[in-house]
Enzyme design. Structure first.
Site, PDB file in Angstrom:
ATOM      1  N   GLN A  62      89.548 -66.812  -7.933  1.00 47.96           N
ATOM      2  CA  GLN A  62      88.189 -66.783  -7.449  1.00 47.96           C
ATOM      3  C   GLN A  62      87.399 -68.107  -7.147  1.00 47.96           C
ATOM      4  O   GLN A  62      86.594 -68.151  -6.143  1.00 47.96           O
ATOM      5  CB  GLN A  62      87.365 -66.036  -8.637  1.00 47.96           C
ATOM      6  CG  GLN A  62      85.955 -65.558  -8.015  1.00 47.96           C
ATOM      7  CD  GLN A  62      86.044 -64.810  -6.801  1.00 47.96           C
ATOM      8  OE1 GLN A  62      86.718 -63.903  -6.700  1.00 47.96           O
ATOM      9  NE2 GLN A  62      84.818 -64.990  -6.100  1.00 47.96           N
ATOM     10  N   GLU A  63      87.611 -68.984  -8.050  1.00 50.53           N
ATOM     11  CA  GLU A  63      87.028 -70.339  -7.519  1.00 50.53           C
ATOM     12  C   GLU A  63      87.642 -71.129  -6.509  1.00 50.53           C
ATOM     13  O   GLU A  63      87.117 -71.956  -5.625  1.00 50.53           O
ATOM     14  CB  GLU A  63      87.309 -71.444  -8.794  1.00 50.53           C
ATOM     15  CG  GLU A  63      86.455 -70.890  -9.915  1.00 50.53           C
ATOM     16  CD  GLU A  63      85.085 -70.968  -9.884  1.00 50.53           C
ATOM     17  OE1 GLU A  63      84.363 -71.814  -8.900  1.00 50.53           O
ATOM     18  OE2 GLU A  63      84.214 -70.095 -10.564  1.00 50.53           O
ATOM     19  N   SER A  64      88.981 -71.115  -6.290  1.00 52.49           N
ATOM     20  CA  SER A  64      89.752 -71.932  -5.284  1.00 52.49           C
ATOM     21  C   SER A  64      90.924 -71.419  -4.612  1.00 52.49           C
ATOM     22  O   SER A  64      91.372 -71.841  -3.638  1.00 52.49           O
ATOM     23  CB  SER A  64      90.247 -73.192  -6.020  1.00 52.49           C
ATOM     24  OG  SER A  64      91.572 -72.897  -6.816  1.00 52.49           O
TER      25      SER A  64
END
Length: 182
Positions: A62-64
């Site tokens: 989700q972040e990267s």
């Protein structure tokens, strides 16, 4: 006419296969859609910190999207999108001798620090929903909401929590063996 019939049949078969795969989401398909990189770190670091490896994989995705060079407009860096100030604090608390911002591009360091940070959020909040909300919106916001008896107030953060929870189940089902399950 016969050639047109074959094209129509072939198109129908391809469309049917596409619909079937999208409807059933078999593990091999999810593995293609949701890659797992740096599996050794995603398996080891969460276990060292009492975390669920599929949760950590979901946060990283989700972040990267597992891009080590990811950088946000707010200055968060690397796989788990940690800010240099947060990472510096983690380095100090975990006995690190010297922190450099470039360390956040190293998958091992970034995942280790991110796992440590999530563990500390679990110690503080106890519930995965609040941990993920704090990871996304910041501890100050979550603390304020809790003091007022409110649920998550940012729609973006509610969506983030729901998305990570969904991704966690995908990573558990598709990559469980690689993450030490089954």
């Amino acid at each position: 006419m016969r050639r047109l019939l074959w094209v129509v049949v072939l198109a129908a078969v391809v469309a049917g296969a596409f619909l079937y795969v999208n409807a059933t989401n078999p593990p091999w398909y999810e593995r293609v859609r949701y890659p797992l990189r740096y599996a050794e770190y995603v398996r080891v670091h969460p276990r060292e910190h009492g975390l669920d490896p599929p949760l950590l994989a979901a946060v990283i995705y989700q972040e990267s999207k597992f891009r080590t060079q990811a950088k946000s407009s707010s200055g968060a860096i690397g796989l788990m999108q940690l800010t240099p100030s947060t990472a510096n604090g983690i380095a100090i608390r975990t006995g690190g001798s010297e922190f450099h911002t470039a360390d956040l591009y190293d998958p091992d360091i970034n995942i280790r620090y991110g796992a440590w940070y999530l563990q500390n959020l679990f110690r503080k909040y106890g519930r995965e929903e609040l941990v993920l909300a704090a990871y996304n919106a910041g501890q100050g916001n979550v603390d304020r909401w809790r003091e007022r008896g409110e649920s998550i107030q940012f729609s973006e953060t509610r969506a983030y929590v729901a998305r990570v929870e969904h991704l966690k189940s995908i990573y558990r089902d598709a990559w469980g063996k690689d993450l030490g399950y089954r």
